[in-house]
Design an enzyme around this catalytic site. Structure first.
Site, PDB file in Angstrom:
ATOM      1  N   ASP A   1     -16.137 -30.542  31.744  1.00  0.00           N
ATOM      2  CA  ASP A   1     -16.659 -31.894  31.150  1.00  0.00           C
ATOM      3  C   ASP A   1     -17.232 -31.206  30.446  1.00  0.00           C
ATOM      4  O   ASP A   1     -18.154 -30.631  29.937  1.00  0.00           O
ATOM      5  CB  ASP A   1     -17.749 -31.246  32.840  1.00  0.00           C
ATOM      6  CG  ASP A   1     -18.826 -33.363  32.553  1.00  0.00           C
ATOM      7  OD1 ASP A   1     -17.886 -33.719  32.933  1.00  0.00           O
ATOM      8  OD2 ASP A   1     -19.967 -33.043  32.590  1.00  0.00           O
ATOM      9  N   TYR A  13     -19.887 -33.881  27.158  1.00  0.00           N
ATOM     10  CA  TYR A  13     -20.989 -34.567  26.575  1.00  0.00           C
ATOM     11  C   TYR A  13     -21.324 -35.979  25.513  1.00  0.00           C
ATOM     12  O   TYR A  13     -21.285 -35.566  24.887  1.00  0.00           O
ATOM     13  CB  TYR A  13     -22.214 -32.524  26.394  1.00  0.00           C
ATOM     14  CG  TYR A  13     -23.699 -33.823  26.843  1.00  0.00           C
ATOM     15  CD1 TYR A  13     -24.096 -34.479  27.740  1.00  0.00           C
ATOM     16  CD2 TYR A  13     -24.284 -32.983  25.880  1.00  0.00           C
ATOM     17  CE1 TYR A  13     -25.387 -34.381  27.606  1.00  0.00           C
ATOM     18  CE2 TYR A  13     -25.557 -33.265  25.289  1.00  0.00           C
ATOM     19  CZ  TYR A  13     -26.380 -33.748  26.107  1.00  0.00           C
ATOM     20  OH  TYR A  13     -27.938 -33.294  27.080  1.00  0.00           O
ATOM     21  N   HIS A  30     -26.455 -40.657  26.117  1.00  0.00           N
ATOM     22  CA  HIS A  30     -27.115 -40.274  27.029  1.00  0.00           C
ATOM     23  C   HIS A  30     -27.691 -38.340  26.514  1.00  0.00           C
ATOM     24  O   HIS A  30     -28.715 -38.504  27.120  1.00  0.00           O
ATOM     25  CB  HIS A  30     -25.589 -39.120  28.043  1.00  0.00           C
ATOM     26  CG  HIS A  30     -26.315 -38.611  29.499  1.00  0.00           C
ATOM     27  ND1 HIS A  30     -26.589 -38.512  29.987  1.00  0.00           N
ATOM     28  CD2 HIS A  30     -25.838 -37.219  29.547  1.00  0.00           C
ATOM     29  CE1 HIS A  30     -26.362 -37.938  31.140  1.00  0.00           C
ATOM     30  NE2 HIS A  30     -26.077 -37.070  30.324  1.00  0.00           N
ATOM     31  N   ARG A  45     -37.393 -32.380  24.657  1.00  0.00           N
ATOM     32  CA  ARG A  45     -37.498 -32.586  23.723  1.00  0.00           C
ATOM     33  C   ARG A  45     -38.511 -33.300  23.191  1.00  0.00           C
ATOM     34  O   ARG A  45     -37.989 -33.569  21.807  1.00  0.00           O
ATOM     35  CB  ARG A  45     -36.876 -31.947  22.864  1.00  0.00           C
ATOM     36  CG  ARG A  45     -35.717 -31.043  23.459  1.00  0.00           C
ATOM     37  CD  ARG A  45     -34.504 -29.928  22.328  1.00  0.00           C
ATOM     38  NE  ARG A  45     -34.013 -31.058  21.912  1.00  0.00           N
ATOM     39  CZ  ARG A  45     -32.027 -31.219  22.891  1.00  0.00           C
ATOM     40  NH1 ARG A  45     -32.645 -30.242  23.512  1.00  0.00           N
ATOM     41  NH2 ARG A  45     -32.129 -32.127  22.751  1.00  0.00           N
ATOM     42  N   GLU A  60     -18.572 -40.769  35.324  1.00  0.00           N
ATOM     43  CA  GLU A  60     -18.005 -40.077  34.437  1.00  0.00           C
ATOM     44  C   GLU A  60     -16.776 -40.858  34.656  1.00  0.00           C
ATOM     45  O   GLU A  60     -16.234 -41.303  35.314  1.00  0.00           O
ATOM     46  CB  GLU A  60     -17.529 -38.299  34.190  1.00  0.00           C
ATOM     47  CG  GLU A  60     -19.395 -38.128  34.189  1.00  0.00           C
ATOM     48  CD  GLU A  60     -19.187 -36.233  34.113  1.00  0.00           C
ATOM     49  OE1 GLU A  60     -17.991 -36.352  33.056  1.00  0.00           O
ATOM     50  OE2 GLU A  60     -20.470 -35.880  34.051  1.00  0.00           O
ATOM     51  N   ASP A  75     -19.695 -36.765  39.031  1.00  0.00           N
ATOM     52  CA  ASP A  75     -20.132 -34.987  38.558  1.00  0.00           C
ATOM     53  C   ASP A  75     -21.601 -34.304  39.025  1.00  0.00           C
ATOM     54  O   ASP A  75     -22.477 -35.041  37.802  1.00  0.00           O
ATOM     55  CB  ASP A  75     -19.902 -34.264  36.560  1.00  0.00           C
ATOM     56  CG  ASP A  75     -19.716 -33.208  37.082  1.00  0.00           C
ATOM     57  OD1 ASP A  75     -18.903 -32.135  37.940  1.00  0.00           O
ATOM     58  OD2 ASP A  75     -19.949 -32.699  35.970  1.00  0.00           O
ATOM     59  N   ARG A  84     -30.070 -31.394  39.077  1.00  0.00           N
ATOM     60  CA  ARG A  84     -31.696 -31.439  38.152  1.00  0.00           C
ATOM     61  C   ARG A  84     -32.024 -30.101  37.696  1.00  0.00           C
ATOM     62  O   ARG A  84     -32.416 -29.088  36.458  1.00  0.00           O
ATOM     63  CB  ARG A  84     -31.842 -32.176  37.116  1.00  0.00           C
ATOM     64  CG  ARG A  84     -30.742 -33.264  37.757  1.00  0.00           C
ATOM     65  CD  ARG A  84     -30.197 -33.646  36.008  1.00  0.00           C
ATOM     66  NE  ARG A  84     -28.875 -34.567  35.675  1.00  0.00           N
ATOM     67  CZ  ARG A  84     -28.302 -34.942  34.695  1.00  0.00           C
ATOM     68  NH1 ARG A  84     -27.893 -33.621  33.932  1.00  0.00           N
ATOM     69  NH2 ARG A  84     -28.017 -35.871  34.824  1.00  0.00           N
ATOM     70  N   GLN A 132     -29.938 -26.723  37.416  1.00  0.00           N
ATOM     71  CA  GLN A 132     -29.570 -26.473  36.317  1.00  0.00           C
ATOM     72  C   GLN A 132     -30.705 -26.277  34.807  1.00  0.00           C
ATOM     73  O   GLN A 132     -30.289 -25.137  34.193  1.00  0.00           O
ATOM     74  CB  GLN A 132     -28.486 -27.694  36.051  1.00  0.00           C
ATOM     75  CG  GLN A 132     -28.357 -27.964  34.542  1.00  0.00           C
ATOM     76  CD  GLN A 132     -27.476 -28.859  34.705  1.00  0.00           C
ATOM     77  OE1 GLN A 132     -27.809 -29.847  34.930  1.00  0.00           O
ATOM     78  NE2 GLN A 132     -26.444 -29.599  32.917  1.00  0.00           N
ATOM     79  N   TYR A 140     -29.485 -22.458  33.078  1.00  0.00           N
ATOM     80  CA  TYR A 140     -28.894 -22.682  32.688  1.00  0.00           C
ATOM     81  C   TYR A 140     -28.542 -22.357  30.588  1.00  0.00           C
ATOM     82  O   TYR A 140     -27.736 -21.815  29.902  1.00  0.00           O
ATOM     83  CB  TYR A 140     -28.564 -24.651  31.636  1.00  0.00           C
ATOM     84  CG  TYR A 140     -29.398 -25.020  30.656  1.00  0.00           C
ATOM     85  CD1 TYR A 140     -28.803 -25.282  29.282  1.00  0.00           C
ATOM     86  CD2 TYR A 140     -30.645 -25.544  31.003  1.00  0.00           C
ATOM     87  CE1 TYR A 140     -29.646 -25.727  28.724  1.00  0.00           C
ATOM     88  CE2 TYR A 140     -31.460 -26.163  30.074  1.00  0.00           C
ATOM     89  CZ  TYR A 140     -31.215 -26.279  29.161  1.00  0.00           C
ATOM     90  OH  TYR A 140     -32.113 -26.787  28.154  1.00  0.00           O
ATOM     91  N   LYS A 179     -23.882 -27.109  38.884  1.00  0.00           N
ATOM     92  CA  LYS A 179     -22.842 -28.590  38.561  1.00  0.00           C
ATOM     93  C   LYS A 179     -21.763 -27.848  39.557  1.00  0.00           C
ATOM     94  O   LYS A 179     -20.887 -29.163  39.199  1.00  0.00           O
ATOM     95  CB  LYS A 179     -22.451 -28.322  37.424  1.00  0.00           C
ATOM     96  CG  LYS A 179     -24.219 -28.744  36.349  1.00  0.00           C
ATOM     97  CD  LYS A 179     -24.112 -30.011  36.146  1.00  0.00           C
ATOM     98  CE  LYS A 179     -22.768 -30.887  35.800  1.00  0.00           C
ATOM     99  NZ  LYS A 179     -23.079 -32.602  35.382  1.00  0.00           N
ATOM    100  N   THR A 201     -17.703 -31.925  42.805  1.00  0.00           N
ATOM    101  CA  THR A 201     -17.565 -33.448  41.742  1.00  0.00           C
ATOM    102  C   THR A 201     -16.284 -34.144  42.528  1.00  0.00           C
ATOM    103  O   THR A 201     -15.000 -33.581  42.841  1.00  0.00           O
ATOM    104  CB  THR A 201     -16.488 -32.783  40.252  1.00  0.00           C
ATOM    105  OG1 THR A 201     -17.658 -31.839  39.839  1.00  0.00           O
ATOM    106  CG2 THR A 201     -15.956 -33.651  39.343  1.00  0.00           C
ATOM    107  N   THR A 219     -21.662 -37.777  31.028  1.00  0.00           N
ATOM    108  CA  THR A 219     -21.798 -39.217  31.060  1.00  0.00           C
ATOM    109  C   THR A 219     -22.562 -40.117  30.465  1.00  0.00           C
ATOM    110  O   THR A 219     -21.626 -40.161  29.481  1.00  0.00           O
ATOM    111  CB  THR A 219     -23.633 -38.573  31.402  1.00  0.00           C
ATOM    112  OG1 THR A 219     -23.912 -37.995  33.014  1.00  0.00           O
ATOM    113  CG2 THR A 219     -24.515 -40.219  32.457  1.00  0.00           C
ATOM    114  N   GLU A 236     -32.104 -40.565  34.281  1.00  0.00           N
ATOM    115  CA  GLU A 236     -32.412 -41.492  32.724  1.00  0.00           C
ATOM    116  C   GLU A 236     -33.141 -42.392  33.517  1.00  0.00           C
ATOM    117  O   GLU A 236     -33.958 -42.981  32.207  1.00  0.00           O
ATOM    118  CB  GLU A 236     -30.848 -41.751  31.901  1.00  0.00           C
ATOM    119  CG  GLU A 236     -30.644 -40.443  30.897  1.00  0.00           C
ATOM    120  CD  GLU A 236     -28.823 -41.097  30.626  1.00  0.00           C
ATOM    121  OE1 GLU A 236     -28.773 -42.162  29.527  1.00  0.00           O
ATOM    122  OE2 GLU A 236     -28.152 -41.149  31.270  1.00  0.00           O
TER     123      GLU A 236
END
Length: 367
Positions: A99, A101, A106, A115, A169, A199, A203, A206, A210, A219, A223, A308, A322
């Site tokens: 997968d 990114y 996104h 952040r 996706e 997918d 959250r 994760q 992660y 994750k 899927t 995504t 999002e």
């Protein structure tokens, strides 16, 4: 016709009491290819044997099917089966799953969420298509119920995810392998076609697990993919999004592999987002080049996904994290309910179209 001769996606179907076999979608029917083309490769319960034949066979077979459906329908009519008489299965055997990114919008949104006082994109993001290796054994066909996963949520706490999410996706299915120790060749020599992917993401699991090695249990639980694989030949190609800085030589684009595809995300029967695939920063040829740059080999049935798909507008975001801004701005549904993340019983449908042709849909309900 959205399922006409310019489309013809492949899938695997069965009739009651019969073994699964390969067909193509035409209108509201499935063409039984083993019977119509007298080729036993299509009597297999997956597309893998046919995909392994390579690009010339893919093209020649598609041309033959189109000819039979436009000029020899009396012959093929007996082998066109109404969809309501068949069951659709996983269309291919997944070898490896990767997968990526690849959406600038996104990745920027996720950076702003987590952040807020720093640069949204991490330093490597514009230099390579970031990705991770997933689990092929939990790739399931559309319609398979998705069980809410459990995992560590923080130190000393194990339980069910409260932030269960989607990721709209596009997946790319490999037909022709590559040699171990050598980068893959041309994208179109290896990739057979595309499929829609959801997918699913936990959250909260994760976020805790992660660092520093990336996604794992958050994750790997499920899927979902569409039962239909659309050949590359059926897709409208456009130039990819401009890139700055210019990628390294091995990531230079070799032709136009931007894809003019519009995605829809439906939650409990309500359209909540329209992610535009043309807005993706990294194109699939670049994903494949990076995937094999270190000599990693491809296998028939490999699946790699875009990550995504999101656009710059709120209504173009391809994930709930999002759309709800990590829960701070709930999604308001027409029936008065709100959602931040998925609740038990929720059904998500992801659909897509390309130049008036449908790529099908991928469906999942949370249990």
């Amino acid at each position: 016709m959205t399922w006409g001769v310019d489309n013809l996606p492949y899938g695997v179907f069965s009739r009651r009491g019969e073994a699964p076999r390969v067909g193509v979608r035409y209108g509201d029917r499935v063409l039984d290819l083993a019977a119509a083309l007298h080729d036993e490769v299509f009597a297999a319960p997956s597309l893998n044997p046919f995909m392994a034949r390579g690009r010339t066979a893919w093209h020649d077979t598609r041309t033959l099917i189109q000819a039979k459906l436009t000029s020899d329908l009396s012959v093929t009519e007996a082998h066109l089966i109404p969809l309501e008489q068949v069951r659709l299965h996983m269309p291919f055997e997944v070898a490896d799953y990767v997968d990526f990114y690849c959406s600038l919008d996104h990745a920027s949104n996720i950076g702003r969420i987590f952040r807020p006082d720093a640069e949204p994109l991490l330093p490597n993001w514009r230099h390579l298509p970031v990705g991770y290796h997933g689990r092929s054994g939990t790739v399931v066909v559309s319609g398979t119920p998705v069980r809410r996963p459990s995992g560590q949520l923080k130190a000393g706490v194990f339980g069910p995810s409260a932030k269960l999410d989607i990721e709209a996706e596009l997946g790319f299915v490999v037909g022709v392998p590559s040699e171990l120790g050598a980068p893959a060749g041309a994208f179109e020599d290896h990739v057979f076609g595309v499929t829609l992917v959801n997918d699913w993401s936990a959250r909260d699991i994760q976020a805790w697990e992660y660092v520093p090695l990336g996604p794992f249990l958050g994750k790997s639980f499920a899927t979902s993919v569409s039962p239909w694989i659309t050949p590359l030949e059926a897709l409208p190609r456009i130039p990819g999004r401009p890139q700055d800085p210019e990628p390294l030589d091995y990531l230079r684009r070799q032709g136009d592999w931007g894809l003019d595809i519009t995605v829809e995300v439906w939650l409990n029967g309500e359209l909540v987002s329209r992610p535009p695939y043309p807005s993706m920063y990294w194109t699939p040829d670049q994903m494949l080049a990076h995937l094999t740059a270190n000599g990693a080999s491809l296998r028939t049935g490999d699946l790699f996904a875009s990550g995504t798909i999101s656009g710059p507008q709120r209504e173009e975001r391809g994930s709930l994290i999002e759309l709800s801004w990590n829960g701070s701005d709930p999604i308001k549904l027409a029936n008065g309910e709100t959602r931040t993340f998925l609740e038990d019983g929720d059904t998500v449908i992801i659909r897509a179209t390309a130049a008036g042709r449908t790529l099908g849909e991928v469906v999942g309900t949370i249990r």
